[in-house]
Write an enzyme that holds these catalytic residues in place. Structure first.
Site, short mmCIF file in Angstrom:
data_model
loop_
_atom_site.label_atom_id
_atom_site.label_comp_id
_atom_site.label_asym_id
_atom_site.label_seq_id
_atom_site.Cartn_x
_atom_site.Cartn_y
_atom_site.Cartn_z
N MET A 221 6.33 -7.71 2.71
CA MET A 221 6.95 -6.39 2.58
C MET A 221 8.43 -6.57 2.27
O MET A 221 9.14 -7.28 2.98
CB MET A 221 6.81 -5.60 3.90
CG MET A 221 5.42 -5.09 4.22
SD MET A 221 4.65 -4.06 2.95
CE MET A 221 5.90 -2.80 2.65
N MET B 184 -1.96 -0.26 6.76
CA MET B 184 -0.82 -0.19 7.69
C MET B 184 -1.29 0.63 8.88
O MET B 184 -0.84 1.77 9.12
CB MET B 184 0.38 0.47 6.98
CG MET B 184 1.01 -0.45 5.94
SD MET B 184 2.08 0.39 4.78
CE MET B 184 0.85 0.93 3.61
N ASP C 117 -2.43 2.44 -0.28
CA ASP C 117 -1.71 2.32 0.99
C ASP C 117 -2.26 3.26 2.06
O ASP C 117 -2.14 4.48 1.95
CB ASP C 117 -0.23 2.70 0.77
CG ASP C 117 0.53 1.63 0.01
OD1 ASP C 117 0.53 0.47 0.46
OD2 ASP C 117 1.13 1.96 -1.04
N HIS D 185 -4.20 -1.80 1.35
CA HIS D 185 -3.15 -2.27 2.25
C HIS D 185 -3.22 -1.41 3.51
O HIS D 185 -2.82 -0.24 3.50
CB HIS D 185 -1.79 -2.11 1.53
CG HIS D 185 -0.61 -2.50 2.35
ND1 HIS D 185 0.68 -2.22 1.96
CD2 HIS D 185 -0.50 -3.15 3.55
CE1 HIS D 185 1.52 -2.68 2.86
NE2 HIS D 185 0.84 -3.23 3.84
N SER E 197 1.24 1.18 -7.10
CA SER E 197 0.88 1.78 -5.81
C SER E 197 0.65 3.28 -5.99
O SER E 197 1.55 4.03 -6.34
CB SER E 197 2.01 1.56 -4.80
OG SER E 197 1.77 2.37 -3.67
N HIS F 92 -3.16 -0.46 -6.07
CA HIS F 92 -2.74 -0.66 -4.68
C HIS F 92 -2.90 0.66 -3.92
O HIS F 92 -2.40 1.70 -4.35
CB HIS F 92 -1.29 -1.13 -4.68
CG HIS F 92 -0.77 -1.55 -3.34
ND1 HIS F 92 -1.04 -2.79 -2.79
CD2 HIS F 92 0.01 -0.90 -2.45
CE1 HIS F 92 -0.44 -2.88 -1.62
NE2 HIS F 92 0.20 -1.75 -1.38
N MET G 231 -1.98 4.57 5.84
CA MET G 231 -1.02 4.65 6.96
C MET G 231 -1.59 5.56 8.05
O MET G 231 -2.12 6.64 7.74
CB MET G 231 0.30 5.23 6.48
CG MET G 231 0.92 4.47 5.33
SD MET G 231 2.44 5.26 4.80
CE MET G 231 2.88 4.24 3.39
N ASP H 135 5.70 -6.23 -2.02
CA ASP H 135 5.47 -4.78 -1.96
C ASP H 135 6.68 -4.07 -1.39
O ASP H 135 7.09 -4.36 -0.26
CB ASP H 135 4.23 -4.55 -1.07
CG ASP H 135 3.83 -3.09 -1.00
OD1 ASP H 135 4.39 -2.26 -1.73
OD2 ASP H 135 2.92 -2.79 -0.18
#
Ligand code: DX5
Ligand code: ZN
Length: 237
Positions: free
Chosen positions: A147, A78, A45, A76, A18, A43, A47, A185
């Site tokens: 998660m 979020m 992320d 991913h 990540s 990965h 957000m 994850d």
């Protein structure tokens, strides 16, 4: 060991470092470093400060990273209302796009949108969301992401109940004839990786463990994790 058992080994789990835990001022250098490392996916992320209480990075950063990355980028999301940004994430370089179950009242439509763009589609579950809620969608998924921490931050402690969820999800996928990969994850490290794979995990995401794990650095840490998992790989009969 018979010939038949020697021929069939369980496929190796995929490792997905990540980037959130990497040096964000040097993403190009990290992508180049990981190009020949034991990293199957990168990965990424995203957000939004609404779905999760943190803001990370988004489209322009993915676009800047993509030309330097050798591996597929596992995005991913979020974020709330991910349906508005799927095409842009595809355009910016996503190979897999994972949205949160908790963020999508029209999940089936969102999954169809992702696949329609030519990406593989994943759905993520927060720690308190039961896997049974995916019963009517798993046949249409490429990835289910469990998660193992509450999303929003790297470096949190692994929630041990995740191991049970992996096993329950594995059963559900078998029952529904789904080929979806099980991705875990949050808080993944050498201490829980073997147990996760044993329970049925196919993809392990690791941030802090890979980038802040020790003096050896990310390449050595990934190599050691790969070696550990190979040792634990059991033959199927
Ligand atoms: C958390 C993110 C994770 C995070 C994992 O919300 O989805 O991908 O980067 O980081 P570690 O491995 O440090 O828990
Ligand atoms: Zn993540």
């Amino acid at each position: 060991m018979t010939h038949a058992s020697a021929a069939r080994r369980r496929p190796e789990p995929l490792l997905a470092p990540s980037l959130l835990a990497s040096d964000l001022a040097n993403l190009q250098a990290t992508a180049e470093l990981l190009a020949t490392a034991e990293a199957d996916w990168l990965h990424f992320d995203v957000m939004d400060g609404r779905f999760v209480p943190n803001i990370s990075f988004g489209l322009p950063v993915l676009e800047a990273l993509r030309p330097h990355a050798r591996q597929p980028i596992d995005v991913h999301l979020m974020i709330e209302q991910p349906q508005h940004y799927l095409a842009q994430f595809r355009e910016a370089g996503a190979s897999n796009i994972t949205v949160h179950y908790e963020a999508c009242p029209h999940l089936h439509r969102v999954v169809e949108q992702i696949r329609g763009l030519g990406c593989t589609a994943g759905v993520a579950l927060n720690p308190a969301t039961p896997v049974s809620l995916l019963q009517d969608i798993v046949a249409d998924l490429d990835v289910v992401l469990l998660m193992a921490v509450n999303p929003g931050f790297g470096g949190q402690a692994f929630i041990p109940h995740t191991l049970h969820k992996v096993a329950v999800l594995k059963e559900l996928l078998l029952d529904c004839g789904s080929d979806a990969l099980i991705e875990v994850d949050g808080g993944v490290s050498a201490a829980n990786a073997s147990a996760l794979v044993q329970a049925g995990a196919d993809v392990l995401v690791a941030g802090s463990f890979v980038f802040r794990g020790g003096a050896g650095g990310p390449v050595a840490t990934l190599a050691a994790l790969r070696a550990q998992l190979r040792e634990g790989t059991t033959e199927l009969t």
